[in-house]
Design a protein around this motif. Sequence first.
Motif, PDB file in Angstrom:
ATOM      1  N   MET A   1       0.845  -1.202   0.000  1.00 56.38           N
ATOM      2  CA  MET A   1       0.000   0.000   0.000  1.00 56.38           C
ATOM      3  C   MET A   1       0.874   1.244   0.000  1.00 56.38           C
ATOM      4  SD  MET A   1      -2.894   1.147   2.801  1.00 56.38           S
ATOM      5  CE  MET A   1      -3.531  -0.520   2.876  1.00 56.38           C
ATOM      6  N   GLU A   2       0.495   2.224  -0.788  1.00 58.50           N
ATOM      7  CA  GLU A   2       1.241   3.482  -0.859  1.00 58.50           C
ATOM      8  C   GLU A   2       0.546   4.556  -0.027  1.00 58.50           C
ATOM      9  OE1 GLU A   2       4.078   3.983  -2.482  1.00 58.50           O
ATOM     10  OE2 GLU A   2       4.196   2.025  -3.445  1.00 58.50           O
ATOM     11  N   PHE A   3       1.356   5.419   0.599  1.00 53.60           N
ATOM     12  CA  PHE A   3       0.780   6.529   1.347  1.00 53.60           C
ATOM     13  C   PHE A   3       0.062   7.481   0.393  1.00 53.60           C
ATOM     14  CE2 PHE A   3       1.085  10.694   3.484  1.00 53.60           C
ATOM     15  CZ  PHE A   3       0.444  10.379   4.680  1.00 53.60           C
ATOM     16  N   ARG A   4       0.719   7.784  -0.728  1.00 50.79           N
ATOM     17  CA  ARG A   4       0.091   8.545  -1.814  1.00 50.79           C
ATOM     18  C   ARG A   4       0.545   7.904  -3.112  1.00 50.79           C
ATOM     19  NH1 ARG A   4      -2.887  13.080  -1.370  1.00 50.79           N
ATOM     20  NH2 ARG A   4      -3.419  14.087  -3.319  1.00 50.79           N
ATOM     21  N   ASP A   5      -0.335   7.204  -3.793  1.00 48.26           N
ATOM     22  CA  ASP A   5       0.034   6.306  -4.874  1.00 48.26           C
ATOM     23  C   ASP A   5       0.114   7.023  -6.221  1.00 48.26           C
ATOM     24  OD1 ASP A   5       0.554   4.182  -6.509  1.00 48.26           O
ATOM     25  OD2 ASP A   5      -0.941   2.860  -5.615  1.00 48.26           O
ATOM     26  N   LEU A   6       1.306   7.549  -6.530  1.00 46.07           N
ATOM     27  CA  LEU A   6       1.526   8.228  -7.801  1.00 46.07           C
ATOM     28  C   LEU A   6       1.634   7.229  -8.954  1.00 46.07           C
ATOM     29  CD1 LEU A   6       4.122  10.907  -6.639  1.00 46.07           C
ATOM     30  CD2 LEU A   6       1.653  11.164  -6.892  1.00 46.07           C
ATOM     31  N   LYS A   7       2.034   6.002  -8.634  1.00 43.60           N
ATOM     32  CA  LYS A   7       2.138   4.978  -9.688  1.00 43.60           C
ATOM     33  C   LYS A   7       0.760   4.615 -10.231  1.00 43.60           C
ATOM     34  CE  LYS A   7       6.254   2.992  -7.523  1.00 43.60           C
ATOM     35  NZ  LYS A   7       6.787   1.805  -6.795  1.00 43.60           N
ATOM     36  N   ALA A   8      -0.227   4.501  -9.353  1.00 40.39           N
ATOM     37  CA  ALA A   8      -1.579   4.165  -9.800  1.00 40.39           C
ATOM     38  C   ALA A   8      -2.142   5.269 -10.685  1.00 40.39           C
ATOM     39  CB  ALA A   8      -2.484   3.937  -8.585  1.00 40.39           C
ATOM     40  N   GLN A   9      -1.868   6.500 -10.309  1.00 43.78           N
ATOM     41  CA  GLN A   9      -2.326   7.629 -11.125  1.00 43.78           C
ATOM     42  C   GLN A   9      -1.667   7.602 -12.498  1.00 43.78           C
ATOM     43  OE1 GLN A   9      -0.694  11.548 -10.359  1.00 43.78           O
ATOM     44  NE2 GLN A   9      -2.751  12.419 -10.265  1.00 43.78           N
ATOM     45  N   TYR A  10      -0.360   7.345 -12.520  1.00 42.73           N
ATOM     46  CA  TYR A  10       0.354   7.291 -13.804  1.00 42.73           C
ATOM     47  C   TYR A  10      -0.179   6.166 -14.683  1.00 42.73           C
ATOM     48  CZ  TYR A  10       3.964   6.402 -17.256  1.00 42.73           C
ATOM     49  OH  TYR A  10       4.619   6.171 -18.437  1.00 42.73           O
ATOM     50  N   ASP A 259     -13.105  12.057  -5.416  1.00 46.30           N
ATOM     51  CA  ASP A 259     -12.683  10.760  -4.882  1.00 46.30           C
ATOM     52  C   ASP A 259     -12.080  10.878  -3.487  1.00 46.30           C
ATOM     53  OD1 ASP A 259     -13.558   9.505  -7.151  1.00 46.30           O
ATOM     54  OD2 ASP A 259     -11.588   9.315  -8.069  1.00 46.30           O
ATOM     55  N   VAL A 260     -11.219  11.873  -3.267  1.00 47.06           N
ATOM     56  CA  VAL A 260     -10.613  11.988  -1.938  1.00 47.06           C
ATOM     57  C   VAL A 260     -11.664  12.362  -0.886  1.00 47.06           C
ATOM     58  CG1 VAL A 260      -8.260  12.465  -2.698  1.00 47.06           C
ATOM     59  CG2 VAL A 260      -9.835  14.374  -2.360  1.00 47.06           C
ATOM     60  N   ASN A 261     -12.656  13.121  -1.276  1.00 47.29           N
ATOM     61  CA  ASN A 261     -13.719  13.451  -0.330  1.00 47.29           C
ATOM     62  C   ASN A 261     -14.611  12.242  -0.038  1.00 47.29           C
ATOM     63  OD1 ASN A 261     -14.127  16.481   0.633  1.00 47.29           O
ATOM     64  ND2 ASN A 261     -13.078  16.504  -1.347  1.00 47.29           N
ATOM     65  N   ARG A 262     -14.761  11.360  -1.009  1.00 47.38           N
ATOM     66  CA  ARG A 262     -15.480  10.108  -0.761  1.00 47.38           C
ATOM     67  C   ARG A 262     -14.710   9.242   0.237  1.00 47.38           C
ATOM     68  NH1 ARG A 262     -14.443   5.367  -2.814  1.00 47.38           N
ATOM     69  NH2 ARG A 262     -13.139   6.281  -4.460  1.00 47.38           N
ATOM     70  N   ILE A 263     -13.397   9.171   0.075  1.00 49.57           N
ATOM     71  CA  ILE A 263     -12.559   8.385   0.977  1.00 49.57           C
ATOM     72  C   ILE A 263     -12.569   8.984   2.378  1.00 49.57           C
ATOM     73  CG2 ILE A 263     -10.169   7.674   1.431  1.00 49.57           C
ATOM     74  CD1 ILE A 263      -9.885   7.609  -1.713  1.00 49.57           C
ATOM     75  N   TYR A 264     -12.531  10.320   2.446  1.00 46.76           N
ATOM     76  CA  TYR A 264     -12.637  11.001   3.746  1.00 46.76           C
ATOM     77  C   TYR A 264     -13.898  10.576   4.490  1.00 46.76           C
ATOM     78  CZ  TYR A 264     -15.025  14.924   6.120  1.00 46.76           C
ATOM     79  OH  TYR A 264     -15.806  15.703   6.933  1.00 46.76           O
ATOM     80  N   LYS A 265     -15.011  10.488   3.780  1.00 43.95           N
ATOM     81  CA  LYS A 265     -16.272  10.106   4.413  1.00 43.95           C
ATOM     82  C   LYS A 265     -16.251   8.650   4.867  1.00 43.95           C
ATOM     83  CE  LYS A 265     -18.957  13.560   1.884  1.00 43.95           C
ATOM     84  NZ  LYS A 265     -19.917  13.814   0.776  1.00 43.95           N
ATOM     85  N   LEU A 266     -15.611   7.782   4.086  1.00 46.85           N
ATOM     86  CA  LEU A 266     -15.495   6.375   4.476  1.00 46.85           C
ATOM     87  C   LEU A 266     -14.644   6.229   5.736  1.00 46.85           C
ATOM     88  CD1 LEU A 266     -14.976   4.690   0.977  1.00 46.85           C
ATOM     89  CD2 LEU A 266     -16.998   4.511   2.440  1.00 46.85           C
ATOM     90  N   MET A 354      -3.902   8.504   1.943  1.00 44.23           N
ATOM     91  CA  MET A 354      -4.990   9.273   1.332  1.00 44.23           C
ATOM     92  C   MET A 354      -4.590   9.697  -0.067  1.00 44.23           C
ATOM     93  SD  MET A 354      -7.846  10.799   1.019  1.00 44.23           S
ATOM     94  CE  MET A 354      -8.858  11.126   2.459  1.00 44.23           C
ATOM     95  N   HIS A 355      -5.334   9.209  -1.044  1.00 47.39           N
ATOM     96  CA  HIS A 355      -5.142   9.630  -2.432  1.00 47.39           C
ATOM     97  C   HIS A 355      -6.346   9.136  -3.232  1.00 47.39           C
ATOM     98  CE1 HIS A 355      -3.977   5.514  -3.610  1.00 47.39           C
ATOM     99  NE2 HIS A 355      -3.257   5.480  -2.504  1.00 47.39           N
ATOM    100  N   PRO A 356      -6.576   9.687  -4.421  1.00 51.97           N
ATOM    101  CA  PRO A 356      -7.794   9.355  -5.172  1.00 51.97           C
ATOM    102  C   PRO A 356      -7.884   7.901  -5.629  1.00 51.97           C
ATOM    103  CG  PRO A 356      -6.763  11.364  -6.025  1.00 51.97           C
ATOM    104  CD  PRO A 356      -5.791  10.745  -5.094  1.00 51.97           C
ATOM    105  N   TYR A 357      -6.766   7.172  -5.591  1.00 51.01           N
ATOM    106  CA  TYR A 357      -6.744   5.814  -6.136  1.00 51.01           C
ATOM    107  C   TYR A 357      -6.682   4.755  -5.036  1.00 51.01           C
ATOM    108  CZ  TYR A 357      -5.945   8.794 -10.066  1.00 51.01           C
ATOM    109  OH  TYR A 357      -6.097   9.794 -10.996  1.00 51.01           O
ATOM    110  N   LEU A 358      -6.998   5.164  -3.819  1.00 49.61           N
ATOM    111  CA  LEU A 358      -7.036   4.236  -2.685  1.00 49.61           C
ATOM    112  C   LEU A 358      -8.262   3.334  -2.823  1.00 49.61           C
ATOM    113  CD1 LEU A 358      -5.346   3.799  -0.068  1.00 49.61           C
ATOM    114  CD2 LEU A 358      -6.973   5.301   1.094  1.00 49.61           C
TER     115      LEU A 358
END
Length: 377
Positions: A1-10, A259-266, A354-358
């Motif tokens: 797991m990445e803290f902030r996954d830049l690879k998934a975004q790429y 997406d990050v706001n959805r994760i925040y709510k979860l 926390m990142h949009p691809y979590l």
Amino acid sequence: MEFRDLKAQYNKYKTQIDLAILEVIQGANFIGGKQVTTLEQRLAEYVGVKHCISCANGTEAMTLLMMAWDIKEGDAVFVPDFTFFSTGEVVSFRGATPIFVDVDRDTFNIDTIKLEKTIQKVIAEGKLTPKLIIPVDLFGLPANHIEIEKIAEIYDLKILEDAAQGFGGSIHGKKACSFGDAATTSFFPAKPLGCYGDGGAIFTNDDELAKLLNSLKVHGKGEDKYDNVRIGVNSRLDSIQAAVLNIKLTAFIEHELEDVNRIYKLYNEKLKDIVETPFIPQGYVSSFAQYTIKLKNKEQRDNLQSYLKDKDIPSMIYYVKPMHKQGAFADYIYDEDDFEITNELCDTVLSLPMHPYLSENDIGKVLAYILDFIGKN
């Protein structure tokens, strides 16, 4: 797991990013050019201001404004005590004095009541001239700019909004980077909108300020780069980084902020009753550069971080040391009683992945391990 996954975004935008970079290389226009111009126009439109001036990084963005406003020795600049070092560093770099102010425990941002009291104290002492407030939009949440602007008007101070972490946040629909006299952001890779190196930008509605900044960032140029009318610096965003940011900005607008706001709510749904979760005031939107919880004390925080590390769950502490305790500011004398909240936060905060691809599976793992730890402790 990445803290902030830049690879998934790429991986998601690999084709578009690769083509954008290739276009720059094939065109051999590595400094300036259409990629930078397009990015500046799009950023200004998104934020809702007249001018966006790109530059080398977020720290340089603030430094350029300090130069443009002639902040210098004898000036007082008010900075939150709970923030990254560069916010205070740019003040000292210009020879001015950073005056650190405690923060609000709920939002992590500068406490406006304490800010006004600190301004009054500096005025009463008469040793420094108050000139500027640098509120920070920490962890993606805009500072209380409504109150800060009222205070600045009373005491005739300029405001530099440090939105290095805040891009995409808003207050009642007004975007971060549009508050104060000017604002700055950072495109460091881990930021809400990040490039593949360093980058930054300045935002303003002031035509003359924008013109001055565009001169200062290129060696104080006049009509062209060989007509130097003032002392400036070399602080430009290169075309490859602009090309990457143009692809990422589209993704940020289309889904990443949502997406990050959805994760925040979860996260909040499961954690709100067992730890202190991020507080978002009514009418505010955070871009969640970090999702930061508060534990009971330093021991519990450190033990939880160790426990998560053993489970291969990354976490970070922002920030271990307050600004007023940094060695670089050791010459300044401060009263520890003035920083009660910051000192507490440095001992109790912990930022979770926390990142949009979590993925929901990864979110579930983080939550399960935290619940397990708290249940046993």
